[in-house]
Scaffold this active site. Structure first.
Site, mmCIF file in Angstrom:
data_model
loop_
_atom_site.group_PDB
_atom_site.id
_atom_site.type_symbol
_atom_site.label_atom_id
_atom_site.label_comp_id
_atom_site.label_asym_id
_atom_site.label_seq_id
_atom_site.Cartn_x
_atom_site.Cartn_y
_atom_site.Cartn_z
ATOM 1 N N LYS A 1 1.663 -19.453 5.336
ATOM 2 C CA LYS A 1 0.870 -19.759 6.506
ATOM 3 C C LYS A 1 0.650 -18.484 7.317
ATOM 4 O O LYS A 1 1.439 -17.556 7.156
ATOM 5 C CB LYS A 1 1.539 -20.825 7.349
ATOM 6 C CG LYS A 1 2.863 -20.365 7.981
ATOM 7 C CD LYS A 1 3.438 -21.451 8.814
ATOM 8 C CE LYS A 1 2.963 -21.361 10.229
ATOM 9 N NZ LYS A 1 3.798 -20.526 11.088
ATOM 10 N N ASP B 1 0.840 -22.558 15.304
ATOM 11 C CA ASP B 1 2.004 -21.959 14.639
ATOM 12 C C ASP B 1 2.999 -23.015 14.151
ATOM 13 O O ASP B 1 3.607 -22.852 13.096
ATOM 14 C CB ASP B 1 2.688 -20.997 15.619
ATOM 15 C CG ASP B 1 3.827 -20.218 14.979
ATOM 16 O OD1 ASP B 1 3.590 -19.635 13.900
ATOM 17 O OD2 ASP B 1 4.939 -20.198 15.546
ATOM 18 N N HIS C 1 7.629 -23.854 4.925
ATOM 19 C CA HIS C 1 9.056 -23.738 4.597
ATOM 20 C C HIS C 1 9.885 -24.903 5.143
ATOM 21 O O HIS C 1 10.983 -25.143 4.682
ATOM 22 C CB HIS C 1 9.617 -22.371 5.003
ATOM 23 C CG HIS C 1 9.914 -22.239 6.464
ATOM 24 N ND1 HIS C 1 8.942 -22.028 7.397
ATOM 25 C CD2 HIS C 1 11.078 -22.280 7.146
ATOM 26 C CE1 HIS C 1 9.495 -21.950 8.599
ATOM 27 N NE2 HIS C 1 10.804 -22.092 8.480
ATOM 28 N N LYS D 1 9.007 -22.053 22.263
ATOM 29 C CA LYS D 1 9.872 -20.874 22.223
ATOM 30 C C LYS D 1 10.619 -20.804 23.560
ATOM 31 O O LYS D 1 10.134 -21.312 24.571
ATOM 32 C CB LYS D 1 9.027 -19.602 22.094
ATOM 33 C CG LYS D 1 8.100 -19.609 20.891
ATOM 34 C CD LYS D 1 8.732 -18.917 19.717
ATOM 35 C CE LYS D 1 7.780 -18.846 18.553
ATOM 36 N NZ LYS D 1 8.454 -19.015 17.262
ATOM 37 N N GLU E 1 13.100 -23.854 19.914
ATOM 38 C CA GLU E 1 13.678 -22.549 19.578
ATOM 39 C C GLU E 1 14.121 -21.868 20.869
ATOM 40 O O GLU E 1 13.481 -22.035 21.907
ATOM 41 C CB GLU E 1 12.632 -21.671 18.898
ATOM 42 C CG GLU E 1 12.175 -22.199 17.560
ATOM 43 C CD GLU E 1 11.186 -21.258 16.902
ATOM 44 O OE1 GLU E 1 11.626 -20.428 16.092
ATOM 45 O OE2 GLU E 1 9.988 -21.340 17.207
ATOM 46 N N LYS F 1 13.531 -27.275 3.575
ATOM 47 C CA LYS F 1 14.823 -27.429 4.256
ATOM 48 C C LYS F 1 15.550 -28.640 3.668
ATOM 49 O O LYS F 1 14.960 -29.698 3.472
ATOM 50 C CB LYS F 1 14.619 -27.623 5.758
ATOM 51 C CG LYS F 1 14.180 -26.339 6.461
ATOM 52 C CD LYS F 1 14.120 -26.530 7.961
ATOM 53 C CE LYS F 1 13.450 -25.358 8.651
ATOM 54 N NZ LYS F 1 14.311 -24.212 8.890
ATOM 55 N N ARG G 1 0.822 -1.223 0.000
ATOM 56 C CA ARG G 1 0.000 0.000 0.000
ATOM 57 C C ARG G 1 0.846 1.257 0.000
ATOM 58 O O ARG G 1 0.422 2.303 -0.438
ATOM 59 C CB ARG G 1 -0.918 -0.012 1.220
ATOM 60 C CG ARG G 1 -2.196 -0.773 0.950
ATOM 61 C CD ARG G 1 -3.085 -0.729 2.125
ATOM 62 N NE ARG G 1 -2.324 -1.081 3.329
ATOM 63 C CZ ARG G 1 -2.873 -1.320 4.501
ATOM 64 N NH1 ARG G 1 -4.162 -1.226 4.668
ATOM 65 N NH2 ARG G 1 -2.142 -1.638 5.545
ATOM 66 N N HIS H 1 4.309 -27.466 10.363
ATOM 67 C CA HIS H 1 5.661 -28.015 10.249
ATOM 68 C C HIS H 1 5.801 -29.403 10.876
ATOM 69 O O HIS H 1 6.347 -30.326 10.282
ATOM 70 C CB HIS H 1 6.693 -27.093 10.907
ATOM 71 C CG HIS H 1 6.617 -25.667 10.456
ATOM 72 N ND1 HIS H 1 6.370 -25.318 9.149
ATOM 73 C CD2 HIS H 1 6.755 -24.496 11.117
ATOM 74 C CE1 HIS H 1 6.375 -23.988 9.034
ATOM 75 N NE2 HIS H 1 6.601 -23.470 10.224
HETATM 76 C C1 BG6 Z 1 7.473 -20.176 11.473
HETATM 77 C C2 BG6 Z 1 6.782 -19.836 12.754
HETATM 78 O O1 BG6 Z 1 6.579 -20.819 10.606
HETATM 79 O O2 BG6 Z 1 8.573 -21.020 11.735
HETATM 80 C C3 BG6 Z 1 7.754 -19.183 13.715
HETATM 81 O O3 BG6 Z 1 5.694 -18.970 12.501
HETATM 82 C C4 BG6 Z 1 8.989 -20.017 13.883
HETATM 83 O O4 BG6 Z 1 7.128 -18.938 14.966
HETATM 84 C C5 BG6 Z 1 9.571 -20.438 12.543
HETATM 85 O O5 BG6 Z 1 9.942 -19.259 14.606
HETATM 86 C C6 BG6 Z 1 10.687 -21.436 12.723
HETATM 87 O O6 BG6 Z 1 11.342 -21.627 11.508
HETATM 88 P P1 BG6 Z 1 12.885 -22.025 11.438
HETATM 89 O O7 BG6 Z 1 13.136 -22.201 9.978
HETATM 90 O O8 BG6 Z 1 13.651 -20.915 12.063
HETATM 91 O O9 BG6 Z 1 12.998 -23.293 12.202
#
Ligand code: BG6
Length: 487
Positions: free
Chosen positions: A145, A232, A175, A336, A213, A179, A46, A237
Site C-alpha cells: 500500500k 492510511d 499486513h 496517531k 497508535e 496478523k 538505484r 486495514h
Molecule cells: C501502516 C500505516 O500501514 O500501518 C502506518 O501506513 C501505521 O501509518 C501502521 O503505523 C500500523 O501497523 P501496526 O502493524 O504497527 O499496527
C-alpha cells in the site's frame, strides 16, 4: 517444511520496509527451517552497491530488528549467503537483461517481484518486467500500500500491474491480514458453533473497531501528509477488519471464496457523503502534548507545515445495508499520538430483555466479546456473574479471559513472515483482490470529497489523549460509549 525454491527480487531492497520487515521476516522463516537452501533473495535499488556491501547492510538491519536471542551466527551466515544485490533503475534500460539472464537458469522456479518502492514507480517497473521478458508463468508480484490515493489512481495502478501480470499473480499486501490475531478472528467465527448463531442484528447491538497508535508520524511526514488517517488506515486495514467481522461465512477458506464475501460487505456499506458526513465522521489532528513518557510536538510542527489539514485521527459510524447487519452500527476509530497503542475489535451484544433481579443487585451490563489484536493479544468475553459471598444477589461484570501470551509459549510471528511465504505458496487468501481495493476507495472517496468541500481544518486533540471530544460525542449521541478495558 520448507517452501519450494524461489527467487525473491526485492525492489527498494535498501529501504526502510526491507530493513525493518522483509529481511527480518525471511530471516525468521529461515531460522524455523522454512526457507529452502536453493532460495535466493536479490535486492535491487538505484544505489550502486556490491553484494558484500548489501550483505553488510543486511547484517546491520538484522542486528537492529531481530532480538539478540533469536540470532545465531550459523543462520545469519546461511541467510547472508542467499543474498545478492543489483543496481537497477526503473527509468533506465540498463541491467534488466542481465537480471533476466541471471534468473533464467530455472524458469520453473517461483519468481516473486516485491515492489517495496514508491507507487509512482509501479507502472515503470511492470513495463520493464514485461519488456525484458522477466515474467514467467510462475512469477508473482507483491505490491505494498498505498494502492492509489483514490479510486481513479488505484485503477491506474491496477491497470499498470495488469499489463504484466494476471490477477492470480498479484499479491496486494494488507499486513493486518497477516496478523495472527486477525486470522484468529476467522477461527473464532468459523471453527466454533457458539458465536455464529448470535452474529447478527438480532443479538448484536453494535461493533467497535479501534486501531490506536501512540507514535506520531515520525520521519514519514512526506508520505503521511498527502495521505492522512482515512487513506492510511481506514481504507485498508480497518475496512478489512470490518469485512472479516461482517462477512457471510465463505464456503471454504479459499482465496476467492473469502474475497467474494468481503466484497459483498464493501458493496453494502452505506454511503457517507456531503449529505451525512457531519453526523457520521470526525477528523482530528494532534497538537503538542505528552506521549510515550515525554513531551511531544504537534503534528504541524513535526512535519514542518503549520497549515496542514491532514487528519491524524478519524472516527466513523459505518452502517451495512443488508439483512444481517441492518441497524447495527460499526464505530471505527484510529489515530496517531493517542493515549496508548491498542488495536481491538469489540462486539457488544444486546441488553437482556427483562431483569428478574432486584434493583440493588447492580447494573446488568451488555455482554461484550473483545478481540485484542495487539498488544497483549487475546480474547475476552465479558459476562455477568453473581458476586461470591453470602451478601444476597449482587451481580458483577467479569471477563472470561484468554491471553494468548499466557496460553501459548510460541513467539508471535510478524505478519510479514506469514505473508511473504504465502506469496511463494501462491496462496492469495490473505491478500486483497483488485475489486476489493477499488470498492474500498469507491466508498472512502465521497468522505474525502465531503471533507474537502467543507474546508474546515480537522479538530485538534492533545497528543496522548483518546482523540477529539467530538469522537466521544459521535458514539455517546447513540447512548453508547467506547470500550475501555477496566480489568
Ligand atoms: C501502516 C500505516 O500501514 O500501518 C502506518 O501506513 C501505521 O501509518 C501502521 O503505523 C500500523 O501497523 P501496526 O502493524 O504497527 O499496527
Amino acid at each position: 517444511i520448507p517452501v519450494e525454491p524461489f527467487d525473491y527480487i526485492v525492489f527498494g531492497g535498501t529501504g526502510d520496509l526491507a530493513r525493518r520487515k522483509l529481511l527480518p521476516a525471511l530471516y525468521h522463516r529461515m531460522r524455523d527451517g522454512q526457507i529452502p537452501a536453493e532460495g535466493r533473495i536479490i535486492a535491487a535499488s538505484r544505489r550502486k552497491m556490491s553484494d558484500d556491501d548489501y550483505r553488510a547492510m543486511t547484517e546491520e538491519a538484522l542486528t537492529e530488528f531481530v532480538p539478540e536471542g533469536e540470532r545465531s551466527r550459523e543462520t545469519l551466515d546461511a541467510f547472508l549467503g542467499m543474498l545478492s544485490y543489483r543496481s537497477l533503475d526503473a527509468l533506465s534500460d540498463e541491467g534488466w537483461d542481465a537480471l533476466r539472464d541471471e534468473l533464467d537458469g530455472d524458469t520453473e522456479r517461483v519468481r516473486a517481484f516485491y515492489l517495496a518502492v514508491a507507487p509512482n514507480l509501479f507502472d515503470d517497473l511492470c513495463q520493464r518486467f514485461a519488456q525484458h521478458g522477466l515474467v514467467t508463468p510462475n512469477s508473482r508480484v507483491v505490491i505494498e500500500k498505498p494502492v492509489g490515493r483514490d479510486l481513479a489512481s488505484a485503477v491506474k495502478v491496477n491497470d499498470a500491474v495488469a499489463q504484466a501480470f494476471h490477477e492470480s499473480q498479484v499479491f496486494r499486501i494488507d499486513h493486518y491480514l497477516g496478523k495472527e490475531t486477525v486470522q484468529n478472528l476467522m477461527a473464532l467465527r468459523f471453527a466454533n458453533t457458539l458465536f455464529e448463531p448470535l452474529w447478527n442484528s438480532a443479538h448484536i447491538d453494535h461493533v467497535q473497531i479501534t486501531v490506536a497508535e501512540s507514535i506520531g508520524v515520525g520521519s514519514r511526514g512526506d508520505y503521511y501528509d498527502t495521505s492522512g488517517a482515512l487513506r492510511d488506515m481506514v481504507q485498508n486495514h480497518m475496512i478489512q477488519l470490518l469485512c472479516l467481522v461482517a462477512m457471510e461465512p465463505p464456503d471454504s477458506f479459499d482465496a476467492n471464496s473469502l474475497r467474494d464475501e468481503k466484497l459483498k460487505v464493501l458493496r453494502a456499506l452505506k454511503p457517507i457523503n456531503a449529505s451525512n458526513y457531519d453526523r457520521l465522521t470526525v477528523r482530528g489532528q494532534y497538537r503538542a502534548g505528552a506521549a510515550e513518557g515525554g513531551a511531544v510536538p504537534s503534528y504541524a510542527e513535526e512535519i514542518g507545515n503549520k497549515r496542514s489539514r491532514t487528519e491524524t485521527f478519524a472516527a466513523l459510524k459505518v452502517e451495512i445495508a443488508n439483512w444481517r447487519w441492518a441497524g447495527v452500527p460499526f464505530y471505527l476509530r484510529t489515530g496517531k499520538r493517542l493515549a496508548d497503542r491498542v488495536s481491538e475489535i469489540v462486539i457488544t451484544f444486546r441488553a437482556i430483555p427483562h431483569s428478574i433481579f432486584p434493583k440493588d443487585s447492580g447494573v446488568i451490563s451488555q455482554n461484550r466479546l473483545v478481540l485484542r489484536l495487539q498488544p497483549d493479544e487475546g480474547v475476552k468475553q465479558w459476562i455477568m456473574i453473581k458476586d461470591p459471598g453470602p451478601g444476597g444477589m449482587r451481580l458483577n461484570y467479569v471477563p472470561l479471559d484468554m491471553s494468548f501470551a499466557e496460553s501459548f509459549q510460541e513467539r508471535y510471528p510478524d505478519a510479514y513472515e506469514r505473508l511473504l511465504l504465502d506469496v511463494i505458496r501462491g496462496n492469495q487468501t490473505l491478500f486483497m483482490r483488485r475489486d476489493e481495493v477499488e470498492a474500498a476507495w469507491a466508498w472512502t472517496d465521497p468522505i474525502h470529497d465531503a471533507w474537502d468541500e467543507d474546508g474546515s481544518p480537522p479538530v485538534p486533540y492533545t497528543a496522548g489523549t483518546w482523540g477529539p471530544s467530538a469522537a466521544i460525542a459521535l458514539i455517546e449521541r447513540d447512548g453508547r460509549t467506547w470500550h475501555e478495558d477496566t480489568d
